[in-house]
Design an enzyme around this catalytic site. Sequence first.
Site, PDB file in Angstrom:
ATOM      1  CB  CYS A  74       7.947  50.257   6.744  1.00 41.48           C
ATOM      2  SG  CYS A  74       6.180  50.614   6.739  1.00 41.48           S
ATOM      3  CB  CYS A 199       4.239  57.437   5.688  1.00 40.87           C
ATOM      4  SG  CYS A 199       6.007  57.070   5.536  1.00 40.87           S
TER       5      CYS A 199
END
Length: 260
Positions: A74, A199
């Site tokens: 991530c 993101c």
Amino acid sequence: MQIEFYKYQGTGNDFVMIDNRSGFFPKDDVELIERLCDRRFGIGADGLILLENDSETDFRMVYYNSDGNQSSMCGNGGRCLVAFANKLGVIDDKTTFIATDGLHHASVGDNSIISLQMIDVDEVQKKDSYTFLNTGSPHHVQIVDDLEHYNVKENGAAIRYGELYGQKGSNVNFVKKVDDDTFSLRTYERGVEDETLACGTGATAVAIAMNAIGQTDKTSINLNVEGGKLVVSFDKLGDHFTNVFLTGPAKFVFKGSIEI
């Protein structure tokens, strides 16, 4: 047991941070992690991140999606973890840490700006209507009309769960070109199973994909995400993308404790 946590966000992508250098946290308790990430019954976050000791780097990153399962890299979470490590005094303004996709370098700048080196990208699959690549997590990238009103959750879920990517699925990014060095994107994240405000690996994927398919020849690209702005830069050697950096804000929100 009472645990202390910290809440961080990077362009609206929010995370529960826990200092697990003592190894106290029940890492395999999927239901607990899901509950902590729940916005109604827990703290609320897109994911939970553990900061752990590592023998060869400054620290280890262990990342969980909000469904309670460990997941792939991530980018915004990595940037927030760097800010967290800096707040704890684990690092100064530069660091090297290990994550599920390997080694990462990062630096802490002014005004909570964190620059994180992402993995090199050696393969970009260019199809007629979309592009697929892995930037630490798998990403489907697709240019669409009327991005502002696009049904990201419905269309993203259809691609994520469709036959194209099988059981593992993929994150899905919908993109609009603003100008030669700026793109807007909205992302459906697997594991969250919804649109998120940002993101990091998705922004990285969009920047590289847009260069690879000829939408831009720039190697420093501005990305407008729903929660703010990110910058992705890279060096391009043929079809190989290296020295990939994701840069943007990573901010402390609040600190608390919760009974588990």
